[in-house]
Design an enzyme around this catalytic site. Sequence first.
Site, PDB file in Angstrom:
ATOM      1  N   HIS A   1     -35.321  52.354 -76.348  1.00  0.00           N
ATOM      2  CA  HIS A   1     -35.592  50.923 -76.183  1.00  0.00           C
ATOM      3  C   HIS A   1     -36.140  50.623 -74.782  1.00  0.00           C
ATOM      4  CE1 HIS A   1     -32.168  50.218 -79.282  1.00  0.00           C
ATOM      5  NE2 HIS A   1     -33.293  49.872 -79.872  1.00  0.00           N
TER       6      HIS A   1
ATOM      7  N   CYS B   1     -25.949  47.727 -74.428  1.00  0.00           N
ATOM      8  CA  CYS B   1     -25.949  47.831 -75.904  1.00  0.00           C
ATOM      9  C   CYS B   1     -24.665  47.319 -76.537  1.00  0.00           C
ATOM     10  CB  CYS B   1     -26.102  49.289 -76.336  1.00  0.00           C
ATOM     11  SG  CYS B   1     -27.553  50.082 -75.690  1.00  0.00           S
TER      12      CYS B   1
HETATM   13  N1  GLY Z   1     -27.562  55.076 -81.746  1.00  0.00           N
HETATM   14  C1  GLY Z   1     -28.202  53.905 -81.375  1.00  0.00           C
HETATM   15  C2  GLY Z   1     -29.412  53.679 -82.209  1.00  0.00           C
HETATM   16  O1  GLY Z   1     -30.075  54.649 -82.508  1.00  0.00           O
HETATM   17  O2  GLY Z   1     -29.748  52.601 -82.607  1.00  0.00           O
END
Ligand code: GLY
Length: 281
Positions: A171, A272
């Site tokens: 991200h 996150c």
């Molecule tokens: N493990 C976080 C994702 O891949 O969205």
Amino acid sequence: MASSVSVFGTCTHAVVRDIPDSLAAEALRMGGDEEVNLEKARREHQRYTQVLSSELGLQLLQLPADPALPDCVFVEDTAVVCGDTALLTRPGAPSRRPEVEATKKALEGLNFNVVEMTDEAATLDGGDILFTGKEFFVGLSKRTNQRGAEILADVFKDYAVSKVTVTGTLHLKSFCTMAGPGLIAIGSSEHAQRALQIMQEMSDHRYDKLTLPDDQAANCVYLNIPNKGHVLLHRTAQEFPNSAKVFEKLKDYTLIPVCNTELAKVDGGLTCCSVLLNKRA
Ligand code: GLY
């Protein structure tokens, strides 16, 4: 410019979600096969949630884990909240889409103006959305596409929305977050520096930058807390000694090191694990 976010980083509530046992074997990961120690992951996550609640006074909405949703601890990907509007996302990984339902209920319960991303051509993960207080940057990644970015721009019309191609990581916020008002924390890799250059070229605003030797350490959580002022949750010196030295140079900050070794194995950073909300807005 909306007045609802006049003090950047002000926050009253945090949505978090517990870690299911299934995370260890089934959570998505870009690479690597290092085993996740579930017990340690839960200890680290508990410290994270206690910092937000006990140390910083945020009200926690702690959602239960769902064993059918191995990545559900990563709530950031399920919603983008700005002012009193919450855009529920359509995560890029189909296995993660049902995670949104629990976030929806939590945000509706707090009377946010909840908007759903129903267009089946759109994908968007909250981890790709960087809100600077002045504008949005949307990472175009394996998880977030053009249509997702267009919908976000349509929902948050008060702000400019610029797109940044994300390479080399999951991200945009895997290597880039806000470390304070007008201060961008950015990793040192070529991928991170290229993204920063694109953001600087596209923006009408000027930002200071905090360059971290380690990309993962550039994922930190900034909050502005009454009676404390600038607060930064960042990765520990044990994990990233050189980056910790950079954080320690920040003046007038309460620095809170938080260990995240286990969730990092499945591509999770500090941002996150929460959706931060300001109900005073
Ligand atoms: N493990 C976080 C994702 O891949 O969205």
